[in-house]
Design an enzyme around this catalytic site. Sequence first.
Site, short mmCIF file in Angstrom:
data_model
loop_
_atom_site.label_atom_id
_atom_site.label_comp_id
_atom_site.label_asym_id
_atom_site.label_seq_id
_atom_site.Cartn_x
_atom_site.Cartn_y
_atom_site.Cartn_z
N ALA A 65 0.87 -1.18 0.00
CA ALA A 65 0.00 0.00 0.00
C ALA A 65 0.90 1.23 0.00
O ALA A 65 2.06 1.16 0.43
CB ALA A 65 -0.89 -0.01 1.24
N GLY A 108 0.72 -5.17 0.93
CA GLY A 108 -0.49 -5.28 0.11
C GLY A 108 -0.21 -5.91 -1.26
O GLY A 108 -1.10 -6.51 -1.87
N GLU A 111 -0.23 -9.55 -0.63
CA GLU A 111 -1.64 -9.92 -0.38
C GLU A 111 -2.43 -9.95 -1.70
O GLU A 111 -3.29 -10.81 -1.89
CB GLU A 111 -2.27 -8.93 0.61
N GLU A 131 4.96 -5.11 7.04
CA GLU A 131 4.19 -4.08 7.75
C GLU A 131 4.68 -3.84 9.16
O GLU A 131 4.62 -2.72 9.67
CB GLU A 131 2.70 -4.47 7.79
#
Length: 257
Positions: A65, A108, A111, A131
């Site tokens: 992200a 992300g 993911e 993260e």
Amino acid sequence: MEVLIVEREVRPGVALVRLNRPESLNALNRALVAQLTDTLLALDQEESVRAIVLTGNERAFAAGADIKEMASDSAVDMLKLDQFQRWDQIKRLKKPLIAAVSGYALGGGCELAMLCDIIIASETAQFGQPEIKIGVIPGAGGTQRLTRAIGKSRAMEYVLTGRFFSAQQAEAWGLVSRVVPVELYLEEALKLAAEIAAMPPLAVQLAKQSINKVYELSLEEGLHFERRNFYLLFATEDQKEGMRAFMEKRAATWQGK
Ligand code: DAK
């Protein structure tokens, strides 16, 4: 510059979706996530699209992200935006989605790759859920999907340290189907997508749905779901055609009906 590039018919029945923010290693900002989900949902509805390949570039599939965009967000901003709930819609795509991953697939980005049905990795791919190093945890499925894919002990190790793991490790642990030389990763993914795109579409759809149920149902319920789908396919013209073609020793032609 477009943050997402879409090409149809790169192979018969195959659409290619390319994340295109190379200057930030394809960091998934809000605009990109919104376009990505809208595009995938739209392609899923197009009859001529039978399989979708999702890729980035050689250096990065996606480095997570967009940290710069979310750095100053409050919990309330996060809750209100809830941008990653659209993410869940990707899971419900009917058509097969293949990730062609080279370089970084982090946070992300990892993911997103794990949301895809199949991952083909280049030998340079690096996966990770870093993260923890920026004070948070995976928030778009990482703790759940990584654990299911590579097992609890390894998932703990990598989520708690934020360390990256290689394409070769990912292959050995079952996260990716195959590791190929960097110059071939996209080609291999497209070839695989074309092979799937040439199969009877309803059978492909129900096979995908049935496999995905393994994560949601007990074995007994999953077997029941699979059996219903198997019976249902006997209502299709493609089943009649497929079995007739076998007996007549000729290639079948699929109608998706
Ligand atoms: N966000 C924003 N910019 C990024 C970025 C990211 N994730 N990753 C890289 N960039 C930018 C860098 O800032 C740099 O930009 P400039 O400084 O040139 O302006 C450019 O991309 C090139 O990166 P580097 O210069 O750092 O390149 P290096 O080769 O030295 O290092 C690296 C590559 C991938 C090791 C490094 O860039 C890095 O550590 N990147 C961050 C990786 C990371 O921590 N990813 C996880 C982010 S957190 C949610 C669900 C999920 C998430 C959030 C919310 N909800 C449900 C609400 C997900 C969270 C995450 O993914």
